[in-house]
Design a protein around this motif. Structure first.
Motif, short mmCIF file in Angstrom:
data_model
loop_
_atom_site.label_atom_id
_atom_site.label_comp_id
_atom_site.label_asym_id
_atom_site.label_seq_id
_atom_site.Cartn_x
_atom_site.Cartn_y
_atom_site.Cartn_z
N ASN A 97 -11.21 26.77 -52.08
CA ASN A 97 -11.58 25.55 -52.77
C ASN A 97 -10.58 24.43 -52.46
O ASN A 97 -10.96 23.29 -52.19
CB ASN A 97 -11.67 25.79 -54.28
N GLU A 98 -9.30 24.75 -52.47
CA GLU A 98 -8.27 23.76 -52.13
C GLU A 98 -8.37 23.34 -50.67
O GLU A 98 -8.17 22.16 -50.34
CB GLU A 98 -6.87 24.29 -52.45
N ILE A 99 -8.70 24.28 -49.79
CA ILE A 99 -8.90 23.97 -48.38
C ILE A 99 -10.08 23.01 -48.22
O ILE A 99 -10.00 22.02 -47.48
CB ILE A 99 -9.11 25.27 -47.57
N GLY A 100 -11.17 23.28 -48.92
CA GLY A 100 -12.33 22.39 -48.87
C GLY A 100 -11.99 20.99 -49.34
O GLY A 100 -12.39 20.00 -48.71
N LYS A 101 -11.23 20.88 -50.43
CA LYS A 101 -10.79 19.57 -50.93
C LYS A 101 -9.95 18.84 -49.89
O LYS A 101 -10.10 17.63 -49.69
CB LYS A 101 -9.95 19.73 -52.20
N GLU A 102 -9.06 19.58 -49.25
CA GLU A 102 -8.17 18.95 -48.27
C GLU A 102 -8.94 18.47 -47.05
O GLU A 102 -8.69 17.37 -46.54
CB GLU A 102 -7.05 19.92 -47.87
N PHE A 103 -9.89 19.27 -46.56
CA PHE A 103 -10.70 18.80 -45.43
C PHE A 103 -11.49 17.54 -45.83
O PHE A 103 -11.62 16.61 -45.03
CB PHE A 103 -11.64 19.89 -44.92
#
Length: 171
Positions: free
Chosen positions: A28-34
Motif C-alpha cells: 500500500n505504501e509502495i502504491g502511494k509512493e508510485f
C-alpha cells in the motif's frame, strides 16, 4: 535491509514480504509512493508482467483509478489479435513470448509500467516494445528494487525513460 537476503552474487531474496508472502501494508505504501512520483503524468493504464509485479501494480492502480493490463506469457489458443514481444529471463535462463490484446492498448493510452525488480532490463524492453507497437505513450517505469550493480537501470535511463526505483541495491 532486515528481511532481504543475498544469495550468491546477484540474487536478492525478498520473497518474505514482496512476492511470495506479501506485506500488504508495505505494498500500500509502495502504491502511494508510485502515485506521488508519477501523479503529474496523464496515466490511464498500468502495465506489468507476470507474476511478481501483479500485486504491486494492482495496489498502485487504486491510487491512479486506472486498470492494470497484464501481458500473457506463452502461446495460448487465443494467441491472435495481440501485440507480442520476446523477453529473456536471466533468472530462468530462457526466452519467452509475451502478448497483450489489441483491445487493451492503443494510441490514446498513457501507460505506467510497474515491476518488482530491475536487473538487466529485458522485461522492460519487451513491455516497451509492446507499447510502441500499440502506439501507446510510455509515461514512466516504477520499480520497487533496482539492482544497481546490473545494467538494467543504466540501459533504461539511457533511453530517456522516466525511471523511478524505490530502492537501489549495490554490493
Amino acid at each position: 535491509m532486515r528481511d532481504g537476503k543475498v544469495l550468491g552474487d546477484d540474487i536478492l531474496k525478498v520473497d518474505m514480504f514482496l512476492n511470495h508472502q506479501i506485506d500488504v501494508t508495505l505494498l500500500n505504501e509502495i502504491g502511494k509512493e508510485f502515485h506521488r512520483l508519477f501523479q503529474s503524468a496523464p496515466i490511464n493504464k498500468i502495465l506489468t508482467i507476470e507474476a511478481s509485479g501483479i500485486g504491486i501494480a494492482c495496489i498502485a492502480a487504486q491510487y491512479f483509478s486506472v486498470p492494470v493490463v497484464l501481458p500473457k506469457k506463452g502461446r495460448t489458443a487465443m494467441w491472435a489479435n495481440l501485440y507480442t514481444s520476446e523477453v529473456f529471463s536471466f533468472t530462468k535462463n530462457k526466452a519467452y513470448l509475451i502478448g497483450v490484446s489489441k483491445d487493451y492498448l492503443g494510441p490514446d493510452d498513457h501507460v505506467l509500467v510497474i515491476d518488482d525488480f530491475l536487473a538487466n532490463g529485458r522485461a522492460l524492453i519487451g513491455l516497451k516494445d509492446i507499447l510502441d507497437q500499440a502506439g501507446s505513450t510510455l509515461e514512466g517505469i516504477g520499480i520497487v528494487i533496482e539492482k544497481g550493480f546490473q545494467p538494467g537501470g543504466a540501459l533504461i535511463r539511457g533511453m530517456g525513460i522516466h525511471l523511478e526505483s524505490l530502492a537501489i541495491v549495490d554490493p
